[in-house]
Scaffold this motif. Structure first.
Motif, PDB file in Angstrom:
ATOM      1  N   GLU A   1       0.829  -1.178   0.000  1.00  0.00           N
ATOM      2  CA  GLU A   1       0.000   0.000   0.000  1.00  0.00           C
ATOM      3  C   GLU A   1       0.869   1.236   0.000  1.00  0.00           C
ATOM      4  N   TRP A   2       0.347   2.314  -0.566  1.00  0.00           N
ATOM      5  CA  TRP A   2       1.050   3.586  -0.608  1.00  0.00           C
ATOM      6  C   TRP A   2       0.336   4.585   0.283  1.00  0.00           C
ATOM      7  N   ASN A   3       1.105   5.373   0.992  1.00  0.00           N
ATOM      8  CA  ASN A   3       0.556   6.498   1.734  1.00  0.00           C
ATOM      9  C   ASN A   3       0.649   7.736   0.866  1.00  0.00           C
ATOM     10  N   SER A   4      -0.256   8.664   1.080  1.00  0.00           N
ATOM     11  CA  SER A   4      -0.251   9.915   0.338  1.00  0.00           C
ATOM     12  C   SER A   4      -0.062  11.069   1.312  1.00  0.00           C
ATOM     13  N   PHE A   5       0.967  11.865   1.088  1.00  0.00           N
ATOM     14  CA  PHE A   5       1.247  13.031   1.930  1.00  0.00           C
ATOM     15  C   PHE A   5       1.073  14.297   1.111  1.00  0.00           C
ATOM     16  N   ILE A   6       0.494  15.306   1.715  1.00  0.00           N
ATOM     17  CA  ILE A   6       0.554  16.667   1.184  1.00  0.00           C
ATOM     18  C   ILE A   6       1.229  17.485   2.267  1.00  0.00           C
ATOM     19  N   ILE A   7       2.402  17.985   1.955  1.00  0.00           N
ATOM     20  CA  ILE A   7       3.197  18.746   2.914  1.00  0.00           C
ATOM     21  C   ILE A   7       3.237  20.186   2.424  1.00  0.00           C
ATOM     22  N   THR A   8       2.744  21.097   3.257  1.00  0.00           N
ATOM     23  CA  THR A   8       2.684  22.504   2.893  1.00  0.00           C
ATOM     24  C   THR A   8       3.537  23.305   3.861  1.00  0.00           C
ATOM     25  N   VAL A   9       4.411  24.139   3.290  1.00  0.00           N
ATOM     26  CA  VAL A   9       5.242  25.024   4.097  1.00  0.00           C
ATOM     27  C   VAL A   9       5.034  26.440   3.591  1.00  0.00           C
ATOM     28  N   VAL A  10       4.600  27.325   4.471  1.00  0.00           N
ATOM     29  CA  VAL A  10       4.448  28.746   4.160  1.00  0.00           C
ATOM     30  C   VAL A  10       5.295  29.498   5.172  1.00  0.00           C
ATOM     31  N   ASP A  11       6.306  30.218   4.649  1.00  0.00           N
ATOM     32  CA  ASP A  11       7.312  30.864   5.509  1.00  0.00           C
ATOM     33  C   ASP A  11       7.964  29.781   6.368  1.00  0.00           C
ATOM     34  N   ASN A  12       7.755  29.794   7.679  1.00  0.00           N
ATOM     35  CA  ASN A  12       8.344  28.760   8.526  1.00  0.00           C
ATOM     36  C   ASN A  12       7.254  27.952   9.236  1.00  0.00           C
ATOM     37  N   VAL A  13       6.084  27.820   8.595  1.00  0.00           N
ATOM     38  CA  VAL A  13       4.956  27.098   9.184  1.00  0.00           C
ATOM     39  C   VAL A  13       4.637  25.872   8.332  1.00  0.00           C
ATOM     40  N   LEU A  14       4.568  24.716   8.973  1.00  0.00           N
ATOM     41  CA  LEU A  14       4.396  23.418   8.312  1.00  0.00           C
ATOM     42  C   LEU A  14       3.039  22.819   8.633  1.00  0.00           C
ATOM     43  N   THR A  15       2.365  22.278   7.599  1.00  0.00           N
ATOM     44  CA  THR A  15       1.154  21.480   7.779  1.00  0.00           C
ATOM     45  C   THR A  15       1.333  20.199   6.975  1.00  0.00           C
ATOM     46  N   VAL A  16       0.981  19.060   7.573  1.00  0.00           N
ATOM     47  CA  VAL A  16       1.126  17.764   6.912  1.00  0.00           C
ATOM     48  C   VAL A  16      -0.223  17.053   6.911  1.00  0.00           C
ATOM     49  N   ASN A  17      -0.624  16.608   5.721  1.00  0.00           N
ATOM     50  CA  ASN A  17      -1.841  15.845   5.541  1.00  0.00           C
ATOM     51  C   ASN A  17      -1.425  14.443   5.104  1.00  0.00           C
ATOM     52  N   LEU A  18      -1.864  13.431   5.837  1.00  0.00           N
ATOM     53  CA  LEU A  18      -1.535  12.035   5.550  1.00  0.00           C
ATOM     54  C   LEU A  18      -2.816  11.293   5.217  1.00  0.00           C
ATOM     55  N   ASN A  19      -2.897  10.796   3.996  1.00  0.00           N
ATOM     56  CA  ASN A  19      -4.064  10.030   3.547  1.00  0.00           C
ATOM     57  C   ASN A  19      -5.383  10.759   3.818  1.00  0.00           C
ATOM     58  N   GLY A  20      -5.390  12.080   3.567  1.00  0.00           N
ATOM     59  CA  GLY A  20      -6.619  12.852   3.714  1.00  0.00           C
ATOM     60  C   GLY A  20      -6.896  13.390   5.100  1.00  0.00           C
ATOM     61  N   GLN A  21      -6.006  13.126   6.057  1.00  0.00           N
ATOM     62  CA  GLN A  21      -6.217  13.595   7.435  1.00  0.00           C
ATOM     63  C   GLN A  21      -5.037  14.467   7.858  1.00  0.00           C
ATOM     64  N   THR A  22      -5.330  15.634   8.420  1.00  0.00           N
ATOM     65  CA  THR A  22      -4.272  16.517   8.902  1.00  0.00           C
ATOM     66  C   THR A  22      -3.645  15.899  10.144  1.00  0.00           C
ATOM     67  N   VAL A  23      -2.328  15.660  10.097  1.00  0.00           N
ATOM     68  CA  VAL A  23      -1.626  15.051  11.231  1.00  0.00           C
ATOM     69  C   VAL A  23      -0.679  16.040  11.912  1.00  0.00           C
ATOM     70  N   ILE A  24      -0.291  17.087  11.213  1.00  0.00           N
ATOM     71  CA  ILE A  24       0.486  18.185  11.796  1.00  0.00           C
ATOM     72  C   ILE A  24      -0.110  19.468  11.234  1.00  0.00           C
ATOM     73  N   GLU A  25      -0.496  20.372  12.123  1.00  0.00           N
ATOM     74  CA  GLU A  25      -1.137  21.593  11.651  1.00  0.00           C
ATOM     75  C   GLU A  25      -0.424  22.815  12.213  1.00  0.00           C
ATOM     76  N   LYS A  26       0.078  23.629  11.299  1.00  0.00           N
ATOM     77  CA  LYS A  26       0.679  24.920  11.621  1.00  0.00           C
ATOM     78  C   LYS A  26       1.804  24.805  12.649  1.00  0.00           C
ATOM     79  N   ALA A  27       2.702  23.863  12.420  1.00  0.00           N
ATOM     80  CA  ALA A  27       3.873  23.712  13.291  1.00  0.00           C
ATOM     81  C   ALA A  27       4.924  24.746  12.885  1.00  0.00           C
TER      82      ALA A  27
END
Length: 68
Positions: A1-27
């Motif tokens: 199986e494959w996992n799907s990540f969407i990793i967004t970085v704006v300036d120095n703020v990170l958000t990570v979405n794993l398989n459609g669920q936010t797992v790290i928000e605005k770190a």
């Protein structure tokens, strides 16, 4: 199986979405450089020829980088 990540970085703020669920928000990532290499890693560790965590085959596919 494959996992799907969407990793967004704006300036120095990170958000990570794993398989459609936010797992790290605005770190906050203080000191994050504006440019440089991107590294992909597996957190397994081997010391003195012995695995300290379970070894695993890690593969990456369909990696895209898009400036927002």
């Amino acid at each position: 199986e494959w996992n799907s990540f969407i990793i967004t970085v704006v300036d120095n703020v990170l958000t990570v979405n794993l398989n459609g669920q936010t797992v790290i928000e605005k770190a906050s990532l203080p000191g994050l450089p504006e440019s440089g290499p991107i590294g992909l890693q597996h957190h397994g560790d081997k010391r003195d020829g012995e695995w300290l965590s379970p070894p695993a085959l890690v593969q990456f596919r369909n990696i895209y980088i898009k400036e927002l």
